[in-house]
Structure formats: C-alpha cells, structure tokens
Write a protein that holds these residues in place. Structure first.
Motif, PDB file in Angstrom:
ATOM      1  N   SER A 277      48.397  53.818  33.067  1.00 56.23           N
ATOM      2  CA  SER A 277      48.664  52.433  33.438  1.00 56.23           C
ATOM      3  C   SER A 277      50.042  51.990  32.946  1.00 56.23           C
ATOM      4  O   SER A 277      50.297  51.954  31.742  1.00 56.23           O
TER       5      SER A 277
ATOM      6  N   LYS B 202      49.751  53.016  41.569  1.00 57.43           N
ATOM      7  CA  LYS B 202      49.946  51.568  41.479  1.00 57.43           C
ATOM      8  C   LYS B 202      48.746  50.795  42.002  1.00 57.43           C
ATOM      9  O   LYS B 202      48.375  49.747  41.445  1.00 57.43           O
TER      10      LYS B 202
ATOM     11  N   ASP C 239      46.144  50.257  39.362  1.00 52.15           N
ATOM     12  CA  ASP C 239      46.572  49.531  38.164  1.00 52.15           C
ATOM     13  C   ASP C 239      46.542  48.047  38.513  1.00 52.15           C
ATOM     14  O   ASP C 239      47.568  47.420  38.782  1.00 52.15           O
TER      15      ASP C 239
ATOM     16  N   PRO D 145      44.322  47.000  30.866  1.00 54.63           N
ATOM     17  CA  PRO D 145      44.740  47.569  32.154  1.00 54.63           C
ATOM     18  C   PRO D 145      44.479  49.070  32.255  1.00 54.63           C
ATOM     19  O   PRO D 145      44.094  49.560  33.326  1.00 54.63           O
ATOM     20  N   GLN D 146      44.660  49.802  31.141  1.00 59.32           N
ATOM     21  CA  GLN D 146      44.401  51.241  31.162  1.00 59.32           C
ATOM     22  C   GLN D 146      42.915  51.532  31.373  1.00 59.32           C
ATOM     23  O   GLN D 146      42.544  52.403  32.166  1.00 59.32           O
TER      24      GLN D 146
ATOM     25  N   TYR E 139      52.906  57.528  40.279  1.00 60.61           N
ATOM     26  CA  TYR E 139      52.256  56.369  39.655  1.00 60.61           C
ATOM     27  C   TYR E 139      51.208  55.797  40.601  1.00 60.61           C
ATOM     28  O   TYR E 139      51.485  55.485  41.749  1.00 60.61           O
TER      29      TYR E 139
ATOM     30  N   MET F  10      41.984  50.766  34.943  1.00 67.67           N
ATOM     31  CA  MET F  10      42.465  51.824  35.825  1.00 67.67           C
ATOM     32  C   MET F  10      41.530  53.031  35.764  1.00 67.67           C
ATOM     33  O   MET F  10      41.261  53.685  36.775  1.00 67.67           O
TER      34      MET F  10
ATOM     35  N   LYS G 228      51.117  48.978  33.294  1.00 65.00           N
ATOM     36  CA  LYS G 228      50.956  47.630  32.739  1.00 65.00           C
ATOM     37  C   LYS G 228      50.527  47.675  31.279  1.00 65.00           C
ATOM     38  O   LYS G 228      50.949  46.844  30.473  1.00 65.00           O
ATOM     39  N   SER G 229      49.694  48.638  30.912  1.00 65.29           N
ATOM     40  CA  SER G 229      49.327  48.784  29.501  1.00 65.29           C
ATOM     41  C   SER G 229      50.531  49.157  28.659  1.00 65.29           C
ATOM     42  O   SER G 229      50.691  48.664  27.530  1.00 65.29           O
TER      43      SER G 229
END
Length: 274
Positions: free
Chosen positions: A81, A135, A138, A183-184, A133, A187, A83-84
């Motif tokens: 992630s 996305k 996420d 977020p992780q 990635y 995901m 974001k994480s």
C-alpha cells in the motif's frame, strides 16, 4: 547463501510440522512456555533503559529491509500500500519536528533512518515501479485517517511542553501512527492473497508494535505510574495515548495470528479469511 537459506527454511518447516503433529495439551504447554520466555526476555530488556523500544525499531527496520529486497530483487511493489507508506512518512516527519524541538536522542536518529527508508520506498512505488502498483485495491482515502488524527490532536494532547503547537504535533503523530497501517490491511482484505514479502513486512510491523506497547506497560509498572508524568499530563491525554498504543497492537494482532497459522501449515502464499 541460497543453500543456507533453503536449509533454514526447511528446518523451520520441519519444526512447525513437528508442532502440528503434537497433541492439544502439548501445544498448549509449548504456548505457555513460549509466553513465559517472552515475558522474561521483555523484563531483561526493560531493565536496560529503552532496549524494548530499540528492539521495536530494529524489528521495524528488518521489515523495511524485506521491502527493499522485494523492490530491488523482484522489481515489483504488488500487494504493498502506497498510502500506508505515505501515512508513515507523515507521522515520522511530525515526530521528528516535535523531537527536535523538545529533545534529540537515539530515537530521533532511528526516526530519521526510518523516514529516509520510507521516502525511498515511496519514490520507488510512485516512479520506478509504478506499473506494478495495485492502485485499484489501495482504496482507503488519506483524509479518513489524517483529518480525525488532526482533530483528536487539537482536542487531546499533553501539556508538559512549553509550546502547545508541538504538544499537538506530538499527539498527532501518536494518533497517526495508530491508523497508518489501515490502508495496508484494507489492501490485504481486498486482495485476499498476500505474497510472502508483503506478509513478512506487515508481520514485522505487528511484532514491533507489540514490543513498543510492552515498553509502555513495563515502564508504567516499574515506575508505579510515574512514567505518565514523563510523557505529559492531562486528564484525557494519558488514557488516550495508552489506548492508541493498544489499538495499534490489536489491529495487527489478527494478521499476525493468520501469518503464524499459514506458516505453520506450510503455505507459501498467505491466505486471509473473508
């Protein structure tokens, strides 16, 4: 090196295979023994200043090294992630600004190393490995975690520092760190399957959080509550800070359970329940 690694993995699988073959009573006894050994180790580490915290940071560093190996060797950031990682960079930056203002010590140096490593991971994911990635999976928006942390920091923060802004900043990094892994984990839930390197990294985060939480509890117990006044005072700040540490540990506890379960069952790719 490859032969040694294969031998180590084979020995670990044999050990877990032996444990799986034991009766329930033996498994319970082994669990109790492991718990007692862990508690004794924490007591020993706690007697030498902040070694529990250093151990937590070291485990976190190992997790980052696992990610670095994945990004460099496999040229992929799938399952990771972004974001994480960005939330981690945010709370580390806030903690560094706060610590430079109040006190600079070994923890500050560890935070600088963690921030630089996290910044490199973000760069690799955004530019060098952008094609790998995931996305669409996420899905947690950053403002869902950043905005509540800011509001909570304004309302509940320590009053031990001379400048209230830096007190709020420090409280913000405590709250932000608590939710940075969400977020992780989201995901992982979306993907249902977690490849090994990402699983190793999140497990390292879980162990690091457990050690950090144990450090808080041990210091509070050994100082008979006086440690509270070293981290700031305030009617709501103290219980809120402890609760934040507990929540962060609890959030990762479920993942760590399934990680160990999957490893004991010999699964190469970790599966999470629906």
């Amino acid at each position: 090196m490859g032969i040694k690694r294969d031998y180590s993995q084979s020995a670990t699988r044999k050990l877990f295979g032996w444990v799986r073959g034991q009766s329930k009573k033996v498994k319970v006894g082994l669990g109790i023994m492991l718990t007692l050994i862990s508690l004794a180790a924490m007591v020993v580490l706690g007697r030498y200043g902040s070694l529990l915290f250093v151990a937590a940071e070291s485990v976190h560093a190992v997790g980052i090294l696992v990610l670095a190996y994945k990004l460099i060797k496999h040229k992929s950031c799938s399952g990771l992630s972004l974001k994480s990682q960005e939330l981690t960079a945010i709370f580390l930056t806030a903690r560094l600004v706060s610590s430079f203002t109040t006190e600079a010590n070994i923890h500050t140096a560890l935070d600088i190393a963690s921030l630089l490593s996290t910044a490199w991971i973000i760069y690799m994911m955004r530019f060098r490995l952008k094609a790998t990635y995931m996305k669409k999976q996420d899905t947690v928006a950053l403002y869902y975690t950043v905005a509540p942390s800011i509001i909570l920091a304004i309302l509940i923060h320590p009053h031990a520092f001379h400048y209230s802004f830096f007190s709020m900043l420090w409280a913000f990094c405590v709250y932000m760190e608590t939710v940075s892994v969400l977020p992780q984990l989201r995901m992982i839930q979306n993907a249902k399957m977690i490849e090994p390197f990402t699983a190793h990294y999140v497990f390292a985060l879980g162990v690091a959080r457990f050690l950090s939480f144990a450090n808080w509890i041990y210091r509070i117990y050994m100082t008979r509550g006086a440690y509270f006044f070293l981290i700031g005072y305030g009617y709501l700040w103290l219980p809120t800070a402890i609760l934040a540490e507990f929540v962060q540990t609890f959030i990762l506890a479920d993942f760590c359970y399934y990680y160990i379960k999957s490893y004991m069952e010999g699964q190469i790719v970790m599966m999470m329940p629906v």
